[in-house]
Design a protein around this motif. Structure first.
Motif, PDB file in Angstrom:
ATOM      1  N   GLY A  66      -1.233 -18.308   5.907  1.00  0.00           N
ATOM      2  CA  GLY A  66      -0.682 -16.753   6.482  1.00  0.00           C
ATOM      3  C   GLY A  66       0.115 -16.968   8.065  1.00  0.00           C
ATOM      4  O   GLY A  66       1.330 -16.217   7.873  1.00  0.00           O
ATOM      5  N   GLU A 102      -0.939 -13.712  16.381  1.00  0.00           N
ATOM      6  CA  GLU A 102      -1.130 -14.660  14.927  1.00  0.00           C
ATOM      7  C   GLU A 102      -2.759 -13.976  14.121  1.00  0.00           C
ATOM      8  O   GLU A 102      -3.269 -13.865  13.237  1.00  0.00           O
ATOM      9  N   ARG A 161      -3.149 -10.236  14.227  1.00  0.00           N
ATOM     10  CA  ARG A 161      -2.172  -9.831  12.940  1.00  0.00           C
ATOM     11  C   ARG A 161      -3.128 -10.459  11.547  1.00  0.00           C
ATOM     12  O   ARG A 161      -3.398  -9.554  10.839  1.00  0.00           O
ATOM     13  N   LEU A 162      -3.803 -11.854  11.161  1.00  0.00           N
ATOM     14  CA  LEU A 162      -4.486 -12.152  10.682  1.00  0.00           C
ATOM     15  C   LEU A 162      -5.871 -11.138  10.320  1.00  0.00           C
ATOM     16  O   LEU A 162      -6.096 -11.653   8.968  1.00  0.00           O
ATOM     17  N   SER A 163      -6.386 -10.676  11.517  1.00  0.00           N
ATOM     18  CA  SER A 163      -6.960 -10.040  11.536  1.00  0.00           C
ATOM     19  C   SER A 163      -7.094  -8.753  11.125  1.00  0.00           C
ATOM     20  O   SER A 163      -8.087  -8.312   9.682  1.00  0.00           O
ATOM     21  N   GLU A 164      -6.022  -8.136  11.031  1.00  0.00           N
ATOM     22  CA  GLU A 164      -5.406  -6.623  10.624  1.00  0.00           C
ATOM     23  C   GLU A 164      -5.451  -7.262   8.988  1.00  0.00           C
ATOM     24  O   GLU A 164      -5.916  -6.318   8.698  1.00  0.00           O
ATOM     25  N   ARG A 165      -5.020  -7.461   9.005  1.00  0.00           N
ATOM     26  CA  ARG A 165      -4.360  -8.080   7.679  1.00  0.00           C
ATOM     27  C   ARG A 165      -6.072  -8.795   6.565  1.00  0.00           C
ATOM     28  O   ARG A 165      -6.184  -8.066   5.683  1.00  0.00           O
ATOM     29  N   ILE A 166      -7.136  -9.273   7.013  1.00  0.00           N
ATOM     30  CA  ILE A 166      -8.755  -9.096   6.641  1.00  0.00           C
ATOM     31  C   ILE A 166      -8.801  -7.945   6.475  1.00  0.00           C
ATOM     32  O   ILE A 166      -9.431  -7.772   5.338  1.00  0.00           O
ATOM     33  N   CYS A 218      -7.427  -5.158   6.172  1.00  0.00           N
ATOM     34  CA  CYS A 218      -7.096  -3.585   4.785  1.00  0.00           C
ATOM     35  C   CYS A 218      -7.144  -4.115   4.089  1.00  0.00           C
ATOM     36  O   CYS A 218      -7.875  -3.868   3.102  1.00  0.00           O
ATOM     37  N   SER A 219      -7.337  -5.461   3.873  1.00  0.00           N
ATOM     38  CA  SER A 219      -7.417  -6.526   2.120  1.00  0.00           C
ATOM     39  C   SER A 219      -9.209  -5.841   2.106  1.00  0.00           C
ATOM     40  O   SER A 219      -9.443  -4.947   0.962  1.00  0.00           O
ATOM     41  N   THR A 220     -10.102  -5.466   2.807  1.00  0.00           N
ATOM     42  CA  THR A 220     -11.599  -5.361   2.784  1.00  0.00           C
ATOM     43  C   THR A 220     -11.922  -3.962   2.342  1.00  0.00           C
ATOM     44  O   THR A 220     -12.475  -3.677   1.410  1.00  0.00           O
ATOM     45  N   ASN A 259      -9.418  -2.233   1.266  1.00  0.00           N
ATOM     46  CA  ASN A 259      -8.916  -2.155  -0.450  1.00  0.00           C
ATOM     47  C   ASN A 259      -9.901  -2.232  -1.388  1.00  0.00           C
ATOM     48  O   ASN A 259      -9.818  -2.007  -2.190  1.00  0.00           O
TER      49      ASN A 259
END
Length: 88
Positions: A14, A49, A52-57, A59-61, A63
């Motif tokens: 990503g 980066e 940012r990826l940790s935040e996306r992970i 959030c996905s977790t 969800n």
């Protein structure tokens, strides 16, 4: 095929293509990054980066857990009919 994996791996993770473009010369084999002369700017960029990826992970977790709870609720007929409370 190795060059495809070298490009696909970072793309799947990503980061923006501008970062991938800077890393490609540092990839000596798939999933390995070797940067002989890393600059302070590159370290800052990669840490940003990573954050940012940790935040996306995260959030996905969250969800994923919410969807699982919803599915548990709609699959349980007693909960669907309102006989018992469903939720965490």
């Amino acid at each position: 095929m190795d060059i495809v994996l070298q490009i696909k791996g970072p793309l799947d993770a990503g980061p923006p293509t501008r970062i991938i473009q800077r890393l490609l010369p540092c990839l000596d084999k798939p999933q390995t990054i070797y940067v002989p002369d890393v600059t302070p700017e590159m370290i800052v960029t990669l840490r940003r980066e990573q954050d940012r990826l940790s935040e996306r992970i995260a959030c996905s977790t969250r969800n994923g857990h919410e969807i699982a709870e919803y599915l548990d609720t709609v699959r349980d007929p007693a909960v669907r009919r309102g006989r018992i409370s469903g939720g965490a």
